[in-house]
Scaffold this motif. Structure first.
Motif, short mmCIF file in Angstrom:
data_model
loop_
_atom_site.label_atom_id
_atom_site.label_comp_id
_atom_site.label_asym_id
_atom_site.label_seq_id
_atom_site.Cartn_x
_atom_site.Cartn_y
_atom_site.Cartn_z
N UNK A 120 9.59 14.35 -4.24
CA UNK A 120 10.07 13.35 -5.21
C UNK A 120 10.83 12.21 -4.54
N UNK A 121 10.42 11.87 -3.31
CA UNK A 121 11.06 10.78 -2.59
C UNK A 121 10.04 9.84 -1.98
N UNK A 122 10.42 8.55 -1.82
CA UNK A 122 9.56 7.54 -1.20
C UNK A 122 10.17 7.14 0.14
N UNK A 177 6.10 11.84 -1.26
CA UNK A 177 5.78 13.26 -1.15
C UNK A 177 6.11 13.96 -2.46
N UNK A 178 5.13 14.70 -2.99
CA UNK A 178 5.34 15.53 -4.17
C UNK A 178 4.86 16.94 -3.85
N UNK A 179 5.74 17.92 -3.98
CA UNK A 179 5.29 19.31 -3.85
C UNK A 179 4.34 19.63 -5.00
N UNK A 180 3.62 20.73 -4.84
CA UNK A 180 2.53 21.04 -5.77
C UNK A 180 3.00 21.31 -7.19
N UNK A 181 4.27 21.63 -7.39
CA UNK A 181 4.76 21.91 -8.74
C UNK A 181 5.53 20.74 -9.33
N UNK A 229 0.86 -1.19 0.00
CA UNK A 229 0.00 0.00 0.00
C UNK A 229 0.90 1.25 0.00
N UNK A 230 0.61 2.17 -0.90
CA UNK A 230 1.40 3.38 -1.04
C UNK A 230 0.51 4.60 -0.85
N UNK A 231 0.98 5.54 -0.04
CA UNK A 231 0.30 6.81 0.17
C UNK A 231 1.08 7.91 -0.56
N UNK A 232 0.37 8.70 -1.36
CA UNK A 232 0.99 9.83 -2.06
C UNK A 232 0.46 11.12 -1.44
N UNK A 233 1.34 11.91 -0.85
CA UNK A 233 0.94 13.17 -0.22
C UNK A 233 1.33 14.35 -1.10
N UNK A 234 0.39 15.28 -1.28
CA UNK A 234 0.64 16.49 -2.06
C UNK A 234 0.27 17.70 -1.20
N UNK A 235 1.23 18.27 -0.48
CA UNK A 235 0.94 19.49 0.29
C UNK A 235 0.85 20.69 -0.64
#
Length: 552
Positions: free
Chosen positions: A292-294, A218-222, A123-129
Motif C-alpha cells: 500500500x505504498x508508492x 506494491x500491493x500484497x495479495x490480500x 508511468x506507474x508500475x503496480x507489483x502484486x507478489x
C-alpha cells in the motif's frame, strides 16, 4: 512404624519452615530456629543438614538480583511511557493545527493537457507478489486493474511464485481477462523462491518494460486499493522531488471475524495513528509497511533496491533510503482494504517475522547508521534509539519480562516493593493512548492487554533470534489468507480444516500459564495485595492460547 511416622512429621515441619523462610523471610530468632538445622530421621539414622546457607543465599544474592531486575524494568517503563506520550502529543499537534501532508508538501491533481494527452501522467508500475493465493488472487488483481489512471501509463505486474498448477492456471486466466480489456498486465514467474517476497520484487524490477516507469506501487495479495488511490498519492511524488515514498493506511475488512482480529485491529490502528503519523510529521521517516505504498524508482535505485538479507525487506529499503536523505509521507486519510490473519498459528508466524526481522536488521545496520554523514545527528539518534532499540527490541522484551515474569514472581518476595505507578498508572495511560485509535473496541481493553502479554512471549523469542542470528532468523511463512474480506468465497478452499486437539496445543504458552497460575494461588493464600486477580486472568489467557482456543 511409630518412629517412621515421627520422622515424616518432623521432615514435613522442617520443610514448611524452610519454605516459609525462603519466601517470607523472618526475624533473626526465626532464622536461627528454622534454618540452623533441617533434621530427618530415616530408619533410625539421624541426618543433620546445615541449611544456614539458604538464608544467606536469599539475602545476599536472590533478593538483590530481583531488586535489580525490578529497578531495570521501572526505568524501561518510564522510557516507554515517555516515548508513547511524545508520539501522541505529535499526533495531537497534527489534529489541532490540521497539519495534514497537503499543507506541508505541494499537492495538485494531475493536469489534463489536450495537446499532450496522457503524456503529462508519469508511468506507474503496480507489483502484486503472491504465493498460492487462491482465495484472494481474483480480488487483488481486479482491484489493481480498476485503478483510475490512463491505461497507456499503467503496467500491472503479477509476481506469481505459486507452486500449485491449478492456482497458476487461475492467475493466467485472470490476467488474460484484464488484458482483453486493454490493461497492460504481465504475469512473471521464477524457477525458485530465493529471497521470498524480496527476491520476487527484485526479479520483477529486471524486466525491460520496468525501465519506462517512474514510480512503483506494491500491493500484497490480500490488499484492495480504492480506484482513486493513484490520483491521491502519486501527485505528492510528482510535485515534491525530495519525497521517495507515500504510504497509505490499512483498513481491515475482517476485523469483526473474531476476538483475535479485533485485538489486532487495535494494535495496528495505533501503529498507524501514532508511530507512522509522528514519524512522518517530525522526521519525514517511518518504516515502509511492505504494501500500500508508492515508491520513486530513482530513490529505490539509489538506495540499492530490494535486499533479501532479512525477512523485513520493506524496512530495510526504507532505512537505507532514509539514510540518503529521502523523505517519506504518510497519508492517514488514504486507506487500502486488507485482511487480518484469523488463525492463531498464522498470526504467530507473522509476529515472529515482524519481531525477528527488525532485530536482525538492527544488528546488520547499527554501524551503518552511526557512520552515516548524510543525515543529522538528531535523525540518527531517532533511528538508533527510538525507531529500533526502544520500539523494535526493548518493548517486546520488557512486556514479557515485567508483566509475565517479574510481577508473578514478586509474590514470593514481599520485601521487594514494586510501586503502583509502574503496575497500574503508567500501563493504564499507555493503554488509554492505544485504545483512542480504535474507540469502538474500548470495552475489549482487558482482553487486549492479556492477549498482548501472551504475544510478547513470541515477540521476545523472535527478537532474541534476530539479534543473535539463530535458527529461524530467515524463516518466511506466508501469512495465510482466507478471503475473509469477501462475503462469498470466490473459490472453494484448499484442504479440510483439522480439529485435532494436539495440533492446536502450544506447550510454551501452557508452561508459562501454569507458572503464573501457581504464582496466583500462592499470592491468594499468602500475599497481602490483590495482584493475584491479575495473575489469574493472565494465567487463563496463556492457557487458553496454549490449547489453541484463539482465533478461528
Amino acid at each position: 512404624m511409630t518412629t517412621f511416622l515421627k520422622s515424616l512429621i518432623s521432615l514435613q515441619d522442617s520443610c514448611l519452615a524452610f519454605i516459609s523462610l525462603m519466601f517470607h523471610g523472618g526475624s533473626s530468632e526465626d532464622a536461627a530456629e528454622a534454618l540452623k538445622k533441617l533434621e530427618a530421621s530415616v530408619n533410625g539414622v539421624r541426618i543433620s543438614i546445615d541449611t544456614t546457607w539458604t538464608g544467606e543465599l536469599r539475602s545476599f544474592l536472590i533478593v538483590p538480583l530481583f531488586k535489580c531486575l525490578v529497578a531495570l524494568c521501572l526505568m524501561i517503563s518510564l522510557l516507554v511511557f515517555i516515548e508513547g506520550i511524545y508520539m501522541n502529543l505529535v499526533v495531537l499537534y497534527v489534529k489541532l493545527f490540521k497539519r495534514k501532508p497537503e499543507k506541508i508538501y505541494k499537492w495538485e491533481p494531475m493536469p489534463e493537457d489536450i495537446e499532450l494527452g496522457h503524456e503529462t501522467y508519469p508511468m506507474v508500475l503496480v507489483q502484486i507478489p503472491m504465493y498460492n493465493e487462491k482465495e484472494v488472487l481474483q480480488l487483488s488483481i481486479g482491484a489493481a486493474c480498476r485503478l483510475i489512471w490512463p491505461l497507456d501509463r499503467l503496467i500491472v505486474q503479477v509476481l506469481d511464485d505459486s507452486t500449485d498448477q491449478t492456482i497458476k492456471g487461475l492467475v493466467n486466466t485472470e490476467c488474460a481477462k484484464w488484458e482483453s480489456k486493454g490493461v497492460k498486465i504481465k504475469c512473471e514467474r521464477r524457477d525458485n523462491r530465493n529471497g521470498y517476497k524480496a527476491g520476487a520484487l527484485k526479479q520483477g524490477m529486471k524486466h525491460n518494460y520496468v525501465k519506462l516507469c517512474n514510480y512503483v506501487v506494491i500491493f500484497d495479495a490480500d490488499f484492495q486499493p480504492e480506484p482513486d488511490y493513484l490520483q491521491r498519492s502519486v501527485p505528492f511524488l510528482v510535485h515534491n522531488p525530495e519525497v521517495a515514498l507515500v504510504q497509505a493506511r490499512w483498513r481491515f475488512m475482517n476485523a469483526n471475524k473474531c476476538l483475535m482480529t479485533r485485538m489486532q485491529e487495535m494494535s495496528l490502528n495505533y501503529h498507524f495513528m501514532a508511530e507512522q503519523e509522528s514519524g512522518s510529521t517530525r522526521h519525514a521517516f517511518f518504516s515502509f509497511n511492505g504494501t500500500a505504498g508508492v515508491w520513486r524508482m530513482a530513490a529505490m535505485e539509489e538506495a540499492g533496491g530490494w535486499h533479501d538479507r532479512t525477512t523485513v525487506e520493506d524496512m530495510d529499503l526504507a532505512v537505507r533510503a532514509g539514510l540518503l536523505g529521502w523523505k517519506f509521507v504518510f497519508l492517514n486519510d488514504l486507506t487500502v482494504k486488507s485482511e487480518l490473519p484469523s488463525k492463531f498459528k498464522a498470526f504467530r508466524f507473522q509476529q515472529h517475522r515482524w519481531s525477528c526481522g527488525p532485530a536482525n536488521l538492527f544488528r546488520k545496520m547499527i554501524m551503518e547508521i552511526i557512520r552515516n554523514k548524510r543525515v543529522t545527528l538528531w535523525k540518527k539518534l531517532y533511528l538508533v534509539y527510538s525507531f529500533f532499540f526502544l520500539r523494535k527490541i526493548i518493548v517486546h522484551c520488557f512486556t514479557f519480562l515485567f508483566y509475565c515474569v517479574i510481577l508473578p514472581t514478586s509474590v514470593f518476595f514481599p520485601e521487594v516493593n514494586i510501586p503502583a505507578w509502574s503496575t497500574f498508572y503508567i500501563p493504564s495511560m499507555i493503554t488509554l493512548c492505544i485504545v483512542i485509535a480504535t474507540p469502538r473496541s474500548f470495552y475489549l481493553v482487558i482482553f487486549w492487554i492479556l492477549f498482548e502479554n501472551v504475544m510478547s512471549m513470541h515477540r521476545t523469542k523472535g527478537t532474541f533470534i534476530g539479534i543473535l542470528e539463530r535458527q529461524r532468523v530467515n524463516e518466511w511463512v506466508v501469512t495465510e489468507k482466507l478471503g475473509d474480506a469477501l462475503k462469498t468465497k470466490l473459490f472453494p478452499r484448499i484442504g479440510k480444516p483439522s480439529n485435532r486437539f494436539l495440533e492446536r496445543v502450544n506447550s510454551n504458552e501452557i508452561m508459562v500459564g501454569i507458572y503464573i497460575l501457581c504464582c496466583a494461588c500462592y499470592g491468594l493464600f499468602f500475599g497481602n495485595t490483590l495482584l493475584y486477580l491479575y495473575l489469574f486472568m493472565q494465567a487463563v489467557a496463556f492457557l487458553v492460547s496454549g490449547v489453541g482456543f484463539v482465533g478461528t
